[in-house]
Design a protein around this motif. Sequence first.
Motif, PDB file in Angstrom:
ATOM      1  N   PHE A  93      16.867  11.638   5.700  1.00  0.00           N
ATOM      2  CA  PHE A  93      17.708  10.582   6.237  1.00  0.00           C
ATOM      3  C   PHE A  93      18.515  11.113   7.414  1.00  0.00           C
ATOM      4  O   PHE A  93      18.652  12.331   7.582  1.00  0.00           O
ATOM      5  CB  PHE A  93      18.672  10.048   5.168  1.00  0.00           C
ATOM      6  N   ARG A  94      19.051  10.203   8.194  1.00  0.00           N
ATOM      7  CA  ARG A  94      19.873  10.610   9.337  1.00  0.00           C
ATOM      8  C   ARG A  94      21.045  11.471   8.883  1.00  0.00           C
ATOM      9  O   ARG A  94      21.426  12.426   9.567  1.00  0.00           O
ATOM     10  CB  ARG A  94      20.394   9.364  10.070  1.00  0.00           C
ATOM     11  N   ASP A 116       0.829  -1.213   0.000  1.00  0.00           N
ATOM     12  CA  ASP A 116       0.000   0.000   0.000  1.00  0.00           C
ATOM     13  C   ASP A 116       0.861   1.260   0.000  1.00  0.00           C
ATOM     14  O   ASP A 116       0.572   2.223  -0.720  1.00  0.00           O
ATOM     15  CB  ASP A 116      -0.919   0.010   1.218  1.00  0.00           C
ATOM     16  N   GLN A 117       1.924   1.252   0.804  1.00  0.00           N
ATOM     17  CA  GLN A 117       2.784   2.433   0.890  1.00  0.00           C
ATOM     18  C   GLN A 117       3.532   2.671  -0.413  1.00  0.00           C
ATOM     19  O   GLN A 117       3.698   3.819  -0.849  1.00  0.00           O
ATOM     20  CB  GLN A 117       3.775   2.272   2.037  1.00  0.00           C
ATOM     21  N   LEU A 118       4.000   1.589  -1.050  1.00  0.00           N
ATOM     22  CA  LEU A 118       4.686   1.737  -2.333  1.00  0.00           C
ATOM     23  C   LEU A 118       3.776   2.387  -3.366  1.00  0.00           C
ATOM     24  O   LEU A 118       4.196   3.296  -4.098  1.00  0.00           O
ATOM     25  CB  LEU A 118       5.156   0.370  -2.837  1.00  0.00           C
ATOM     26  N   ARG A 119       2.541   1.936  -3.432  1.00  0.00           N
ATOM     27  CA  ARG A 119       1.622   2.486  -4.430  1.00  0.00           C
ATOM     28  C   ARG A 119       1.269   3.943  -4.104  1.00  0.00           C
ATOM     29  O   ARG A 119       1.179   4.781  -5.010  1.00  0.00           O
ATOM     30  CB  ARG A 119       0.359   1.628  -4.498  1.00  0.00           C
ATOM     31  N   PHE A 142      11.668   6.559  -1.499  1.00  0.00           N
ATOM     32  CA  PHE A 142      10.419   7.215  -1.111  1.00  0.00           C
ATOM     33  C   PHE A 142      10.490   7.757   0.318  1.00  0.00           C
ATOM     34  O   PHE A 142      10.025   8.862   0.604  1.00  0.00           O
ATOM     35  CB  PHE A 142       9.254   6.225  -1.236  1.00  0.00           C
ATOM     36  N   TRP A 143      11.046   6.963   1.237  1.00  0.00           N
ATOM     37  CA  TRP A 143      11.150   7.395   2.633  1.00  0.00           C
ATOM     38  C   TRP A 143      11.939   8.703   2.731  1.00  0.00           C
ATOM     39  O   TRP A 143      11.550   9.632   3.463  1.00  0.00           O
ATOM     40  CB  TRP A 143      11.831   6.315   3.465  1.00  0.00           C
ATOM     41  N   ARG A 185      14.203  -2.666  -0.947  1.00  0.00           N
ATOM     42  CA  ARG A 185      14.614  -1.761   0.121  1.00  0.00           C
ATOM     43  C   ARG A 185      15.094  -0.419  -0.435  1.00  0.00           C
ATOM     44  O   ARG A 185      14.910   0.627   0.205  1.00  0.00           O
ATOM     45  CB  ARG A 185      15.704  -2.411   0.979  1.00  0.00           C
ATOM     46  N   PHE A 186      15.703  -0.419  -1.627  1.00  0.00           N
ATOM     47  CA  PHE A 186      16.144   0.856  -2.203  1.00  0.00           C
ATOM     48  C   PHE A 186      14.961   1.669  -2.720  1.00  0.00           C
ATOM     49  O   PHE A 186      14.958   2.903  -2.615  1.00  0.00           O
ATOM     50  CB  PHE A 186      17.174   0.624  -3.314  1.00  0.00           C
TER      51      PHE A 186
END
Length: 316
Positions: free
Chosen positions: A289-290, A160-163, A282-283, A276-277
């Motif tokens: 990022f840190r 769901d998050q990917l879409r 998207f994240w 994961r990439f």
Amino acid sequence: MIVVPEEFTRCTVEREGEPGAAWLAGLPGIVEEVLGRWDHVPDGAVTHGGVGIVLPVRRRGDGAERASVLKVSFPHPGNVHEPDAFAVWGGRGAVQLHARDDGHFAMLLERARTSTLAEVGDADEVAEVAGRLSRRLAVPAPRDHPQLPCLSGQAGAWEDQLREDATELVHTMSPSTVDAAVATVRELGREQAELLVHGDLHARNILRAEREPWLAVDPKGCVGDPAYDAGTLLTSRTPALLDAPDPGKAAHRILDIFGEAAELDRVRVQRWAQLRFVQAAFWGRRHGFRVARGGPGLDVITQFADGLAELLARRA
């Protein structure tokens, strides 16, 4: 009375707000209470990770040969199962758990060194050490494992998050690259092995030690596919990959070495890493990022993640 590092205090309050500030106010009392109950005393200065403090300690009256560390983490669902994982491993590839206080998110652990695998300059050695540890940590989950988080249970939310991200965010990944990540979730994510895995096995979570050359720390304690951690390792190597003459070739080599050392199927390793990439790309656009919360640095990393996700999708 312990001295909590200012950086840890600032980051905790920024991330957790008032609950974080309240927890920090009571943290010295928590440390004093559990150390008194476990008959230990401080044996050095407080250090910290992202969500917890680490204090070198020793049993009252004993010398350095009985040295341990006290770890106290901010109460958070992501920290709940760390002691469960240590208990299952019993020191096999990870630091030993000596005592736990789940109510205070506190653990008494075997003391390792402060240097991490991330400080090793040889990328091949990093991948090989991580792969060997991944193989050793991937043990049958305990029969009562429903209390442990299952990676398969997150597959629906991942899809769901990917879409949602692909629709809402501006990015340079092709539809086929995002589709490849969704296919991995459907084909590999929904049904996974009943194995305990680290869940966050990157080089900073692997410490030099005395009992064994390297020991893992900070596990999430998940049940699922050991190949999942290949993606964790590779995404954590992004700063080094950015400096590589051929980032794609360097990434493939890391996955090849990790997969061989972990005795995992190479295609499975590649597909998890590609997923994961895509998730990282998207994240970063939503949260940063840190190492880069915004600005040109964040743009460089997210565009690099886009490109590597494309490359990994083609090879997979």
